[in-house]
Design an enzyme around this catalytic site. Structure first.
Site, PDB file in Angstrom:
ATOM      1  N   ASP A 240       2.983   0.859  -5.097  1.00  0.00           N
ATOM      2  CA  ASP A 240       2.537   0.598  -6.471  1.00  0.00           C
ATOM      3  C   ASP A 240       1.454   1.598  -6.883  1.00  0.00           C
ATOM      4  O   ASP A 240       0.678   2.056  -6.049  1.00  0.00           O
ATOM      5  CB  ASP A 240       1.992  -0.845  -6.540  1.00  0.00           C
ATOM      6  CG  ASP A 240       1.985  -1.382  -7.949  1.00  0.00           C
ATOM      7  OD1 ASP A 240       2.420  -0.668  -8.879  1.00  0.00           O
ATOM      8  OD2 ASP A 240       1.531  -2.523  -8.133  1.00  0.00           O
TER       9      ASP A 240
ATOM     10  N   TRP B 296      -1.891   6.365 -11.354  1.00  0.00           N
ATOM     11  CA  TRP B 296      -2.364   7.600 -10.720  1.00  0.00           C
ATOM     12  C   TRP B 296      -2.131   8.788 -11.652  1.00  0.00           C
ATOM     13  O   TRP B 296      -3.010   9.647 -11.827  1.00  0.00           O
ATOM     14  CB  TRP B 296      -1.602   7.810  -9.395  1.00  0.00           C
ATOM     15  CG  TRP B 296      -1.943   9.081  -8.682  1.00  0.00           C
ATOM     16  CD1 TRP B 296      -2.952   9.277  -7.779  1.00  0.00           C
ATOM     17  CD2 TRP B 296      -1.277  10.351  -8.815  1.00  0.00           C
ATOM     18  NE1 TRP B 296      -2.963  10.575  -7.340  1.00  0.00           N
ATOM     19  CE2 TRP B 296      -1.939  11.250  -7.958  1.00  0.00           C
ATOM     20  CE3 TRP B 296      -0.187  10.804  -9.552  1.00  0.00           C
ATOM     21  CZ2 TRP B 296      -1.548  12.595  -7.836  1.00  0.00           C
ATOM     22  CZ3 TRP B 296       0.204  12.133  -9.442  1.00  0.00           C
ATOM     23  CH2 TRP B 296      -0.469  13.013  -8.589  1.00  0.00           C
TER      24      TRP B 296
ATOM     25  N   HIS C   5       5.693   9.387 -10.255  1.00  0.00           N
ATOM     26  CA  HIS C   5       6.816   8.999  -9.390  1.00  0.00           C
ATOM     27  C   HIS C   5       7.200  10.160  -8.461  1.00  0.00           C
ATOM     28  O   HIS C   5       7.543   9.949  -7.301  1.00  0.00           O
ATOM     29  CB  HIS C   5       8.008   8.549 -10.235  1.00  0.00           C
ATOM     30  CG  HIS C   5       7.742   7.292 -11.019  1.00  0.00           C
ATOM     31  ND1 HIS C   5       7.179   6.164 -10.453  1.00  0.00           N
ATOM     32  CD2 HIS C   5       7.940   6.982 -12.332  1.00  0.00           C
ATOM     33  CE1 HIS C   5       7.053   5.211 -11.382  1.00  0.00           C
ATOM     34  NE2 HIS C   5       7.491   5.687 -12.530  1.00  0.00           N
TER      35      HIS C   5
ATOM     36  N   LEU D  95      13.814   5.852  13.718  1.00  0.00           N
ATOM     37  CA  LEU D  95      13.282   4.971  12.670  1.00  0.00           C
ATOM     38  C   LEU D  95      14.443   4.469  11.821  1.00  0.00           C
ATOM     39  O   LEU D  95      15.365   5.231  11.508  1.00  0.00           O
ATOM     40  CB  LEU D  95      12.313   5.762  11.764  1.00  0.00           C
ATOM     41  CG  LEU D  95      11.726   4.994  10.571  1.00  0.00           C
ATOM     42  CD1 LEU D  95      10.686   3.974  11.053  1.00  0.00           C
ATOM     43  CD2 LEU D  95      11.057   5.956   9.571  1.00  0.00           C
TER      44      LEU D  95
ATOM     45  N   SER E 233       5.933  -9.873  -5.577  1.00  0.00           N
ATOM     46  CA  SER E 233       6.903  -9.339  -6.543  1.00  0.00           C
ATOM     47  C   SER E 233       8.345  -9.377  -6.034  1.00  0.00           C
ATOM     48  O   SER E 233       9.061  -8.366  -6.136  1.00  0.00           O
ATOM     49  CB  SER E 233       6.517  -7.909  -6.942  1.00  0.00           C
ATOM     50  OG  SER E 233       5.240  -7.878  -7.517  1.00  0.00           O
TER      51      SER E 233
END
Ligand code: FPP
Length: 240
Positions: free
Chosen positions: A16, A21, A33, A127, A185
């Protein structure tokens, strides 16, 4: 392979603060973004060395369709760009990518690009990166509920597979949310039943390895008891 990763931490991140920013710097929200994608790169690269086996990133919620069309289009463009340009680096770093959420409402070509990226990264064993797109945890639970009619005896394990689309997905150990907001959320409501929560004022585009390390250090200081009275060690965390 997946069982190895499921013995390591599962961390979810609500990324978020991209917009704030950017606007604080006099930049467009799109620039925020874009900087958010760079933060994704940093975190994906750092995750295995922090003991993370599964990383679930909240990129676009089902409620984000309510944003202005120009922003939705920009986010979808970034996603398209990420899928086209990031897969080689993911393969090189042993990252398996899967996408959770609805695919039927995505713009043309994105569902196919997701399927390609998933196939190309399928062997990654360093990962498991899950990106949530057009995702709603409530919808995931509701969809699972619509599939249970034929089951004689429904176990948590079986229902979990229906909710998450995965076998042996480790419950989420830690959910991080940036930008000072303190809510979930509609993110990982089933998998996060016993997740520890870490909220930081850092905006997502500025989130870096030190922030990730700090979140994990805070996590490791917590005592997790899973409803019992004794602290439970990481290797003994109960599944479901
Ligand atoms: C929240 O910031 C962020 C989002 C809704 C999107 C997250 C997307 C990215 C990090 C980039 C795209 C992802 C991929 C995988 C290509 P916000 O816009 O709500 O910020 P604000 O609360 O400050 O307005």
């Amino acid at each position: 392979m997946q069982s190895d990763l499921s013995s390591k931490l599962h961390v979810g991140i609500i990324m978020d603060g991209n917009g704030r920013w950017a606007t604080r710097r006099g930049l467009s929200r799109l620039r925020g973004h874009e900087a958010g994608v760079e933060a994704i790169r940093r975190v994906v690269e750092a995750a295995p060395s922090q003991g993370i086996g599964t990383l679930t990133l909240y990129a676009f919620s089902s409620d984000n369709w309510r944003r202005p069309k120009v922003e939705v289009t920009a986010l979808m463009g970034l996603l398209r760009f990420y899928l086209a340009n990031e897969v080689q680096a993911l393969v090189r770093n042993g990252v398996r990518l899967t996408v959770i959420g609805r695919r039927d409402r995505l713009p043309n070509g994105i569902a196919a690009a997701i399927a390609r990226a998933e196939a190309e990264t399928a062997d990654g064993d360093a990962l498991h990166l899950r990106i949530a797109i057009d995702y709603s945890a409530r919808d995931a639970i509701l969809n699972a509920a619509t599939q249970v009619a034929g089951f004689d005896k429904l176990t948590r394990e079986t229902f979990s597979e229906l909710v998450t689309g995965e076998q042996n997905l480790r419950d989420v150990d830690l959910i991080i949310r940036t930008s000072g907001e303190k809510r979930l959320s509609d993110f990982l409501l089933w998998e996060g039943a016993y997740a520890e929560l870490h909220f930081t004022d850092r905006m997502w585009p500025e989130f870096d390895m030190d922030d990730l390390a700090e979140a994990l250090a805070s996590f490791h200081r917590r005592e997790r008891r899973f409803g019992g009275l004794q602290p439970v060690a990481l290797e003994d965390v109960p599944s479901l």
